[in-house]
Motif scaffolding. Structure first.
Motif, PDB file in Angstrom:
ATOM      1  N   ARG A  33     105.245   7.291  -5.155  1.00  0.00           N
ATOM      2  CA  ARG A  33     105.071   8.066  -3.921  1.00  0.00           C
ATOM      3  C   ARG A  33     103.789   7.724  -3.178  1.00  0.00           C
ATOM      4  O   ARG A  33     103.448   8.355  -2.190  1.00  0.00           O
ATOM      5  N   MET A  34     103.095   6.726  -3.681  1.00  0.00           N
ATOM      6  CA  MET A  34     101.898   6.226  -2.998  1.00  0.00           C
ATOM      7  C   MET A  34     102.251   4.892  -2.352  1.00  0.00           C
ATOM      8  O   MET A  34     103.185   4.205  -2.788  1.00  0.00           O
ATOM      9  N   THR A  35     101.514   4.502  -1.336  1.00  0.00           N
ATOM     10  CA  THR A  35     101.778   3.220  -0.681  1.00  0.00           C
ATOM     11  C   THR A  35     101.304   2.070  -1.577  1.00  0.00           C
ATOM     12  O   THR A  35     100.564   2.282  -2.547  1.00  0.00           O
ATOM     13  N   VAL A  36     101.724   0.882  -1.209  1.00  0.00           N
ATOM     14  CA  VAL A  36     101.261  -0.320  -1.904  1.00  0.00           C
ATOM     15  C   VAL A  36      99.738  -0.362  -1.865  1.00  0.00           C
ATOM     16  O   VAL A  36      99.080  -0.572  -2.882  1.00  0.00           O
ATOM     17  N   LEU A  40      97.032  -0.304  -5.021  1.00  0.00           N
ATOM     18  CA  LEU A  40      96.059  -1.371  -5.248  1.00  0.00           C
ATOM     19  C   LEU A  40      94.628  -0.856  -5.176  1.00  0.00           C
ATOM     20  O   LEU A  40      93.767  -1.301  -5.941  1.00  0.00           O
ATOM     21  N   GLU A  41      94.366   0.082  -4.271  1.00  0.00           N
ATOM     22  CA  GLU A  41      93.025   0.659  -4.182  1.00  0.00           C
ATOM     23  C   GLU A  41      92.673   1.410  -5.457  1.00  0.00           C
ATOM     24  O   GLU A  41      91.524   1.377  -5.896  1.00  0.00           O
ATOM     25  N   LEU A  42      93.646   2.061  -6.036  1.00  0.00           N
ATOM     26  CA  LEU A  42      93.424   2.778  -7.290  1.00  0.00           C
ATOM     27  C   LEU A  42      92.985   1.805  -8.382  1.00  0.00           C
ATOM     28  O   LEU A  42      92.019   2.056  -9.102  1.00  0.00           O
ATOM     29  N   GLY A  43      93.672   0.686  -8.490  1.00  0.00           N
ATOM     30  CA  GLY A  43      93.280  -0.329  -9.476  1.00  0.00           C
ATOM     31  C   GLY A  43      91.951  -0.972  -9.130  1.00  0.00           C
ATOM     32  O   GLY A  43      91.122  -1.228 -10.006  1.00  0.00           O
ATOM     33  N   ALA A  44      91.723  -1.225  -7.839  1.00  0.00           N
ATOM     34  CA  ALA A  44      90.482  -1.878  -7.415  1.00  0.00           C
ATOM     35  C   ALA A  44      89.270  -0.979  -7.633  1.00  0.00           C
ATOM     36  O   ALA A  44      88.160  -1.476  -7.814  1.00  0.00           O
ATOM     37  N   SER A  45      89.473   0.327  -7.625  1.00  0.00           N
ATOM     38  CA  SER A  45      88.345   1.243  -7.795  1.00  0.00           C
ATOM     39  C   SER A  45      87.700   1.098  -9.171  1.00  0.00           C
ATOM     40  O   SER A  45      86.541   1.461  -9.352  1.00  0.00           O
ATOM     41  N   LEU A  46      88.433   0.554 -10.130  1.00  0.00           N
ATOM     42  CA  LEU A  46      87.877   0.331 -11.463  1.00  0.00           C
ATOM     43  C   LEU A  46      86.888  -0.829 -11.473  1.00  0.00           C
ATOM     44  O   LEU A  46      86.082  -0.951 -12.371  1.00  0.00           O
ATOM     45  N   LEU A  72     105.933   2.737   0.840  1.00  0.00           N
ATOM     46  CA  LEU A  72     105.874   3.465  -0.431  1.00  0.00           C
ATOM     47  C   LEU A  72     106.268   2.524  -1.565  1.00  0.00           C
ATOM     48  O   LEU A  72     107.272   1.799  -1.465  1.00  0.00           O
ATOM     49  N   ALA A  73     105.502   2.540  -2.626  1.00  0.00           N
ATOM     50  CA  ALA A  73     105.716   1.611  -3.743  1.00  0.00           C
ATOM     51  C   ALA A  73     107.087   1.791  -4.379  1.00  0.00           C
ATOM     52  O   ALA A  73     107.695   0.825  -4.837  1.00  0.00           O
ATOM     53  N   GLN A  82     106.875  -5.248  -9.738  1.00  0.00           N
ATOM     54  CA  GLN A  82     106.192  -5.975 -10.814  1.00  0.00           C
ATOM     55  C   GLN A  82     104.965  -6.683 -10.271  1.00  0.00           C
ATOM     56  O   GLN A  82     103.907  -6.699 -10.916  1.00  0.00           O
ATOM     57  N   MET A  83     105.077  -7.269  -9.085  1.00  0.00           N
ATOM     58  CA  MET A  83     103.908  -7.908  -8.449  1.00  0.00           C
ATOM     59  C   MET A  83     102.798  -6.878  -8.251  1.00  0.00           C
ATOM     60  O   MET A  83     101.622  -7.153  -8.490  1.00  0.00           O
ATOM     61  N   LEU A  84     103.190  -5.691  -7.789  1.00  0.00           N
ATOM     62  CA  LEU A  84     102.223  -4.619  -7.577  1.00  0.00           C
ATOM     63  C   LEU A  84     101.543  -4.230  -8.890  1.00  0.00           C
ATOM     64  O   LEU A  84     100.326  -4.048  -8.949  1.00  0.00           O
TER      65      LEU A  84
END
Length: 89
Positions: A33-36, A40-46, A72-73, A82-84
């Motif tokens: 329910r989140m956008t692409v 990606l921002e969630l992962g990048a924040s790490l 939306l993902a 899978q790419m995401l």
């Protein structure tokens, strides 16, 4: 195991992540329910040192994700999801 010319199997998990190793679960586990872009921002924040570079890397590796960044993902095809999942860590 050797990664980038260093032994990583004797490293604790947090050091392996800093080396650039990440687990991409088989079930993808994206946030549908989140956008692409948000996924990606969630992962990048790490990546405290270069979150913008992490986003750019993901989009360079998978240009289709850049085209669909506002989508939306959960509406992506299975391969795109899978790419995401790969681009997120």
């Amino acid at each position: 195991m050797t990664f980038r010319a260093s032994r990583s199997n004797d490293q604790p998990p947090h050091r392996r992540v800093r080396l650039g190793l990440a687990l991409v679960p088989e079930g993808r586990h994206i946030f549908p329910r989140m956008t692409v872009q948000e996924n990606l921002e969630l992962g990048a924040s790490l990546r405290r040192s270069a979150p913008v570079a992490a986003l750019e890397w993901s989009y360079a590796l998978f240009p289709i994700l850049a085209e669909r960044r506002k989508q939306l993902a959960g509406t992506l095809s299975g391969g795109q999801q899978q790419m995401l999942a790969i681009g997120r860590p």
